[in-house]
Enzyme design. Sequence first.
Site, PDB file in Angstrom:
ATOM      1  N   GLU A  92      -3.282   0.963  -3.629  1.00  0.00           N
ATOM      2  CA  GLU A  92      -3.937   0.727  -2.337  1.00  0.00           C
ATOM      3  C   GLU A  92      -3.981  -0.770  -2.005  1.00  0.00           C
ATOM      4  O   GLU A  92      -4.470  -1.161  -0.954  1.00  0.00           O
ATOM      5  CB  GLU A  92      -5.369   1.281  -2.355  1.00  0.00           C
ATOM      6  CG  GLU A  92      -5.448   2.787  -2.302  1.00  0.00           C
ATOM      7  CD  GLU A  92      -5.487   3.328  -0.887  1.00  0.00           C
ATOM      8  OE1 GLU A  92      -5.186   2.586   0.069  1.00  0.00           O
ATOM      9  OE2 GLU A  92      -5.817   4.510  -0.735  1.00  0.00           O
TER      10      GLU A  92
ATOM     11  N   THR B 150      -2.470   6.803   0.189  1.00  0.00           N
ATOM     12  CA  THR B 150      -3.685   6.877   0.982  1.00  0.00           C
ATOM     13  C   THR B 150      -4.542   7.967   0.365  1.00  0.00           C
ATOM     14  O   THR B 150      -4.017   8.945  -0.171  1.00  0.00           O
ATOM     15  CB  THR B 150      -3.396   7.143   2.474  1.00  0.00           C
ATOM     16  OG1 THR B 150      -4.623   7.088   3.205  1.00  0.00           O
ATOM     17  CG2 THR B 150      -2.705   8.472   2.700  1.00  0.00           C
TER      18      THR B 150
ATOM     19  N   LYS C  48       0.879  -1.176   0.000  1.00  0.00           N
ATOM     20  CA  LYS C  48       0.000   0.000   0.000  1.00  0.00           C
ATOM     21  C   LYS C  48       0.911   1.219   0.000  1.00  0.00           C
ATOM     22  O   LYS C  48       1.635   1.452   0.965  1.00  0.00           O
ATOM     23  CB  LYS C  48      -0.909  -0.023   1.233  1.00  0.00           C
ATOM     24  CG  LYS C  48      -1.822   1.180   1.361  1.00  0.00           C
ATOM     25  CD  LYS C  48      -2.783   0.983   2.533  1.00  0.00           C
ATOM     26  CE  LYS C  48      -3.508   2.249   2.938  1.00  0.00           C
ATOM     27  NZ  LYS C  48      -4.167   2.975   1.885  1.00  0.00           N
TER      28      LYS C  48
END
Length: 104
Positions: A75, A25, A22
């Site tokens: 993500e 954000t 990931k």
Amino acid sequence: MTAPTKMTFFSRFEADILAGKKTITIRDESEKDYQPGTTVEVSTLEEGRVFCQLKILSVEPIAFSELNEFHAEQENMTLATLKEVIQEIYPGIEQLYVIQYQRV
């Protein structure tokens, strides 16, 4: 304005962040003031447990409707899941911000 020095994530995202799976954000306007080049302390939202530091690489505005497979990949989820998660966290919000980071 002073750049934020802390960032929180739901604990369910911790493993993906630590594994480098990931790398972005997506946040709302209240969290758009992160500054590229700064390092932030990262903790879990639920417990406040610090688990790493991230260097902010970029902060770019994006509309919810513009989210695509590339964002989903960053993500570490499908686009459908990403949109579902964003709607759970930020219901009805169209203007969002993509914050790209790397673990330090």
